[in-house]
Design a protein around this motif. Structure first.
Motif, PDB file in Angstrom:
ATOM      1  N   GLU A  35       0.796  -1.230   0.000  1.00 53.32           N
ATOM      2  CA  GLU A  35       0.000   0.000   0.000  1.00 53.32           C
ATOM      3  C   GLU A  35       0.828   1.280   0.000  1.00 53.32           C
ATOM      4  O   GLU A  35       0.289   2.347  -0.255  1.00 53.32           O
ATOM      5  CB  GLU A  35      -0.935   0.014   1.209  1.00 53.32           C
ATOM      6  CG  GLU A  35      -1.899  -1.149   1.275  1.00 53.32           C
ATOM      7  CD  GLU A  35      -2.855  -1.190   0.093  1.00 53.32           C
ATOM      8  OE1 GLU A  35      -3.345  -0.118  -0.320  1.00 53.32           O
ATOM      9  OE2 GLU A  35      -3.090  -2.292  -0.424  1.00 53.32           O
ATOM     10  N   SER A  38       1.637   4.994   4.841  1.00 53.05           N
ATOM     11  CA  SER A  38       0.313   4.943   5.461  1.00 53.05           C
ATOM     12  C   SER A  38       0.374   5.475   6.881  1.00 53.05           C
ATOM     13  O   SER A  38       1.429   5.484   7.515  1.00 53.05           O
ATOM     14  CB  SER A  38      -0.199   3.499   5.525  1.00 53.05           C
ATOM     15  OG  SER A  38      -0.250   2.918   4.249  1.00 53.05           O
ATOM     16  N   HIS A  46      -6.721  -1.993   8.922  1.00 50.72           N
ATOM     17  CA  HIS A  46      -6.555  -3.080   7.948  1.00 50.72           C
ATOM     18  C   HIS A  46      -6.199  -4.400   8.636  1.00 50.72           C
ATOM     19  O   HIS A  46      -6.673  -5.461   8.232  1.00 50.72           O
ATOM     20  CB  HIS A  46      -5.477  -2.713   6.929  1.00 50.72           C
ATOM     21  CG  HIS A  46      -5.238  -3.773   5.907  1.00 50.72           C
ATOM     22  ND1 HIS A  46      -6.085  -3.973   4.847  1.00 50.72           N
ATOM     23  CD2 HIS A  46      -4.271  -4.718   5.791  1.00 50.72           C
ATOM     24  CE1 HIS A  46      -5.640  -4.978   4.114  1.00 50.72           C
ATOM     25  NE2 HIS A  46      -4.532  -5.451   4.674  1.00 50.72           N
TER      26      HIS A  46
END
Length: 80
Positions: A35, A38, A46
């Motif tokens: 990803e 973050s 998540h």
């Protein structure tokens, strides 16, 4: 005779916390790899971890040189 630290490490390994932390670190690294940069809250949501526990693990990973921290406060992001 085992030192206090060795006894604690043995006890921790017995109850699975060390194993779980290692698994969580790997999950966080995998998440950041897929990803990108973050926020701790995004990672926590998540993975199903609390934000506080996620921040502790991220700090450990940063201390180990595996994760980079960018920004401060609410804008803080973590990346590889």
């Amino acid at each position: 005779m085992l030192s206090f630290a060795e006894k604690q490490a043995e006890k921790t390994a017995e109850n699975g916390r060390t194993v779980k932390t290692i698994e969580n670190k790997k999950s966080i690294m995998d998440f950041l790899e897929s990803e990108g940069d973050s926020k701790a809250k995004e990672i926590a949501e998540h993975l199903g971890l609390s934000s506080a526990r996620t921040r502790v693990i991220l700090s450990e990973l940063a201390d180990e040189g595996k994760v980079q921290i960018q920004g401060n406060g609410r804008s803080r992001r973590y990346g590889l």
